[in-house]
Motif scaffolding. Sequence first.
Motif, PDB file in Angstrom:
ATOM      1  N   ASN A   1       0.812  -1.216   0.000  1.00  9.99           N
ATOM      2  CA  ASN A   1       0.000   0.000   0.000  1.00  9.99           C
ATOM      3  C   ASN A   1       0.851   1.274   0.000  1.00  9.99           C
ATOM      4  O   ASN A   1       0.319   2.377   0.010  1.00  9.99           O
ATOM      5  N   LEU A   2       2.170   1.124  -0.058  1.00  3.95           N
ATOM      6  CA  LEU A   2       3.082   2.244  -0.258  1.00  3.95           C
ATOM      7  C   LEU A   2       2.683   3.039  -1.498  1.00  3.95           C
ATOM      8  O   LEU A   2       2.833   4.250  -1.546  1.00  3.95           O
ATOM      9  N   ILE A   3       2.126   2.350  -2.495  1.00  4.98           N
ATOM     10  CA  ILE A   3       1.746   3.011  -3.755  1.00  4.98           C
ATOM     11  C   ILE A   3       0.246   3.300  -3.831  1.00  4.98           C
ATOM     12  O   ILE A   3      -0.260   3.680  -4.882  1.00  4.98           O
ATOM     13  N   ARG A   4      -0.462   3.166  -2.726  1.00  2.23           N
ATOM     14  CA  ARG A   4      -1.909   3.419  -2.718  1.00  2.23           C
ATOM     15  C   ARG A   4      -2.182   4.907  -2.892  1.00  2.23           C
ATOM     16  O   ARG A   4      -1.697   5.733  -2.136  1.00  2.23           O
ATOM     17  N   HIS A   5      -2.968   5.228  -3.884  1.00  2.00           N
ATOM     18  CA  HIS A   5      -3.336   6.618  -4.164  1.00  2.00           C
ATOM     19  C   HIS A   5      -4.562   6.994  -3.335  1.00  2.00           C
ATOM     20  O   HIS A   5      -5.468   6.185  -3.142  1.00  2.00           O
ATOM     21  N   LYS A   6      -4.606   8.248  -2.875  1.00  2.00           N
ATOM     22  CA  LYS A   6      -5.723   8.716  -2.037  1.00  2.00           C
ATOM     23  C   LYS A   6      -7.057   8.704  -2.777  1.00  2.00           C
ATOM     24  O   LYS A   6      -8.109   8.727  -2.143  1.00  2.00           O
ATOM     25  N   ASP A   7      -7.032   8.644  -4.104  1.00  2.00           N
ATOM     26  CA  ASP A   7      -8.274   8.586  -4.875  1.00  2.00           C
ATOM     27  C   ASP A   7      -8.878   7.180  -4.927  1.00  2.00           C
ATOM     28  O   ASP A   7      -9.943   6.995  -5.521  1.00  2.00           O
ATOM     29  N   MET A   8      -8.205   6.213  -4.332  1.00  2.00           N
ATOM     30  CA  MET A   8      -8.720   4.840  -4.312  1.00  2.00           C
ATOM     31  C   MET A   8      -9.557   4.629  -3.059  1.00  2.00           C
ATOM     32  O   MET A   8      -9.054   4.741  -1.936  1.00  2.00           O
ATOM     33  N   PRO A   9     -10.843   4.316  -3.233  1.00  2.00           N
ATOM     34  CA  PRO A   9     -11.696   4.064  -2.067  1.00  2.00           C
ATOM     35  C   PRO A   9     -11.262   2.790  -1.330  1.00  2.00           C
ATOM     36  O   PRO A   9     -10.870   1.806  -1.955  1.00  2.00           O
ATOM     37  N   ARG A  10     -11.361   2.841  -0.040  1.00  2.00           N
ATOM     38  CA  ARG A  10     -11.005   1.678   0.773  1.00  2.00           C
ATOM     39  C   ARG A  10     -11.956   0.511   0.518  1.00  2.00           C
ATOM     40  O   ARG A  10     -11.596  -0.642   0.697  1.00  2.00           O
ATOM     41  N   GLY A  11     -13.168   0.812   0.065  1.00  2.00           N
ATOM     42  CA  GLY A  11     -14.135  -0.236  -0.253  1.00  2.00           C
ATOM     43  C   GLY A  11     -13.681  -1.146  -1.384  1.00  2.00           C
ATOM     44  O   GLY A  11     -14.037  -2.329  -1.412  1.00  2.00           O
ATOM     45  N   VAL A  12     -12.907  -0.618  -2.322  1.00  2.00           N
ATOM     46  CA  VAL A  12     -12.370  -1.450  -3.405  1.00  2.00           C
ATOM     47  C   VAL A  12     -11.414  -2.483  -2.816  1.00  2.00           C
ATOM     48  O   VAL A  12     -11.431  -3.653  -3.195  1.00  2.00           O
ATOM     49  N   PHE A  13     -10.596  -2.042  -1.851  1.00  2.00           N
ATOM     50  CA  PHE A  13      -9.661  -2.965  -1.218  1.00  2.00           C
ATOM     51  C   PHE A  13     -10.383  -3.961  -0.316  1.00  2.00           C
ATOM     52  O   PHE A  13      -9.921  -5.090  -0.149  1.00  2.00           O
ATOM     53  N   ARG A  14     -11.528  -3.560   0.218  1.00  2.00           N
ATOM     54  CA  ARG A  14     -12.356  -4.500   0.982  1.00  2.00           C
ATOM     55  C   ARG A  14     -12.796  -5.634   0.045  1.00  2.00           C
ATOM     56  O   ARG A  14     -12.692  -6.809   0.394  1.00  2.00           O
ATOM     57  N   LEU A  15     -13.270  -5.287  -1.150  1.00  2.00           N
ATOM     58  CA  LEU A  15     -13.657  -6.297  -2.136  1.00  2.00           C
ATOM     59  C   LEU A  15     -12.453  -7.163  -2.512  1.00  2.00           C
ATOM     60  O   LEU A  15     -12.566  -8.385  -2.588  1.00  2.00           O
ATOM     61  N   LEU A  16     -11.317  -6.535  -2.725  1.00  2.00           N
ATOM     62  CA  LEU A  16     -10.098  -7.271  -3.077  1.00  2.00           C
ATOM     63  C   LEU A  16      -9.785  -8.314  -2.003  1.00  2.00           C
ATOM     64  O   LEU A  16      -9.577  -9.492  -2.311  1.00  2.00           O
ATOM     65  N   TRP A  17      -9.760  -7.901  -0.731  1.00  2.00           N
ATOM     66  CA  TRP A  17      -9.409  -8.833   0.345  1.00  2.00           C
ATOM     67  C   TRP A  17     -10.468  -9.904   0.551  1.00  2.00           C
ATOM     68  O   TRP A  17     -10.141 -11.061   0.823  1.00  2.00           O
ATOM     69  N   TYR A  18     -11.747  -9.553   0.417  1.00  2.00           N
ATOM     70  CA  TYR A  18     -12.798 -10.577   0.500  1.00  2.00           C
ATOM     71  C   TYR A  18     -12.565 -11.646  -0.573  1.00  2.00           C
ATOM     72  O   TYR A  18     -12.712 -12.836  -0.321  1.00  2.00           O
ATOM     73  N   THR A  19     -12.227 -11.215  -1.763  1.00  2.00           N
ATOM     74  CA  THR A  19     -11.992 -12.128  -2.884  1.00  2.00           C
ATOM     75  C   THR A  19     -10.778 -13.015  -2.616  1.00  2.00           C
ATOM     76  O   THR A  19     -10.836 -14.236  -2.772  1.00  2.00           O
ATOM     77  N   LEU A  20      -9.668 -12.400  -2.218  1.00  2.00           N
ATOM     78  CA  LEU A  20      -8.437 -13.155  -1.982  1.00  2.00           C
ATOM     79  C   LEU A  20      -8.570 -14.121  -0.809  1.00  2.00           C
ATOM     80  O   LEU A  20      -8.010 -15.224  -0.844  1.00  2.00           O
ATOM     81  N   GLN A  21      -9.323 -13.733   0.225  1.00  2.00           N
ATOM     82  CA  GLN A  21      -9.506 -14.622   1.371  1.00  2.00           C
ATOM     83  C   GLN A  21     -10.259 -15.895   0.986  1.00  2.00           C
ATOM     84  O   GLN A  21     -10.145 -16.908   1.671  1.00  2.00           O
ATOM     85  N   GLN A  22     -10.992 -15.835  -0.108  1.00  2.00           N
ATOM     86  CA  GLN A  22     -11.694 -17.028  -0.617  1.00  2.00           C
ATOM     87  C   GLN A  22     -10.796 -17.826  -1.560  1.00  2.00           C
ATOM     88  O   GLN A  22     -11.255 -18.723  -2.255  1.00  2.00           O
ATOM     89  N   LYS A  23      -9.509 -17.438  -1.608  1.00  2.00           N
ATOM     90  CA  LYS A  23      -8.501 -18.064  -2.477  1.00  2.00           C
ATOM     91  C   LYS A  23      -8.882 -17.950  -3.947  1.00  2.00           C
ATOM     92  O   LYS A  23      -8.596 -18.836  -4.753  1.00  2.00           O
ATOM     93  N   GLN A  24      -9.521 -16.836  -4.284  1.00  2.00           N
ATOM     94  CA  GLN A  24      -9.876 -16.536  -5.670  1.00  2.00           C
ATOM     95  C   GLN A  24      -9.031 -15.366  -6.151  1.00  2.00           C
ATOM     96  O   GLN A  24      -8.566 -14.555  -5.356  1.00  2.00           O
ATOM     97  N   GLU A  25      -8.860 -15.270  -7.465  1.00  2.00           N
ATOM     98  CA  GLU A  25      -8.096 -14.150  -8.002  1.00  2.00           C
ATOM     99  C   GLU A  25      -8.989 -12.924  -8.136  1.00  2.00           C
ATOM    100  O   GLU A  25     -10.197 -13.041  -8.327  1.00  2.00           O
ATOM    101  N   PHE A  26      -8.375 -11.769  -8.001  1.00  2.00           N
ATOM    102  CA  PHE A  26      -9.082 -10.496  -8.079  1.00  2.00           C
ATOM    103  C   PHE A  26      -8.618  -9.739  -9.314  1.00  2.00           C
ATOM    104  O   PHE A  26      -7.426  -9.696  -9.623  1.00  2.00           O
ATOM    105  N   PHE A  27      -9.576  -9.129 -10.008  1.00  2.00           N
ATOM    106  CA  PHE A  27      -9.296  -8.236 -11.125  1.00  2.00           C
ATOM    107  C   PHE A  27      -9.885  -6.875 -10.776  1.00  2.00           C
ATOM    108  O   PHE A  27     -10.961  -6.809 -10.171  1.00  2.00           O
ATOM    109  N   GLY A  28      -9.218  -5.818 -11.164  1.00  2.00           N
ATOM    110  CA  GLY A  28      -9.786  -4.509 -10.913  1.00  2.00           C
ATOM    111  C   GLY A  28      -8.931  -3.372 -11.443  1.00  2.00           C
ATOM    112  O   GLY A  28      -7.765  -3.561 -11.789  1.00  2.00           O
ATOM    113  N   TYR A  29      -9.554  -2.207 -11.504  1.00  2.00           N
ATOM    114  CA  TYR A  29      -8.875  -0.985 -11.928  1.00  2.00           C
ATOM    115  C   TYR A  29      -8.349  -0.275 -10.696  1.00  2.00           C
ATOM    116  O   TYR A  29      -9.091  -0.044  -9.744  1.00  2.00           O
TER     117      TYR A  29
END
Length: 172
Positions: free
Chosen positions: A49-77
């Motif tokens: 998250n060193l490269i996390r931009h302030k314009d990125m909503p934390r909710g997108v990362f919530r979706l990312l982590w929910y997806t990864l915790q299910q051992k599934q791959e995540f795609f996103g902008y």
Amino acid sequence: MDRGREVKLSESDIIVSKTDPKGRITYANRRFMQIAGYAEPELLGKPHNLIRHKDMPRGVFRLLWYTLQQKQEFFGYVKNLTSDGGFYWVFANITPDLRADSSLAGYFSVRRRPNYAAVKQVSEWYKKMLEIESKESASRAPEASYLWLKEKIVQQGCSYNDLLTRLEALEE
């Protein structure tokens, strides 16, 4: 580079990184270092998250982590931050890196040039998500904007991955 200037990836750019299970960078390819503006010692061992931009909503990362915790791959902008305050957009694919015994070794991420018509669309969604987050407590903000995004996906009448496929097909 000028502060706030966008670095646009070329069609041939591929950014690769690996992290440990806690999200600390264990590998970064040369193109990642060039685009983000960091030397290898500045990245290795640091949280991704060193490269996390302030314009990125934390909710997108919530979706990312929910997806990864299910051992599934995540795609996103994702809009990322460069070391000098610039930014770059990517279409990211993040995959859990599993050992032979199915335990988590870390995460593997490959990013490429995004479809800029899709970036225009998701930027609008991200602005709304940031607005939602700004009205919530720090602890509730990620879930609140994640739920808004989840509802937005339902309104589209498709799955998240199908929505991304539609966005990738938009004409630039």
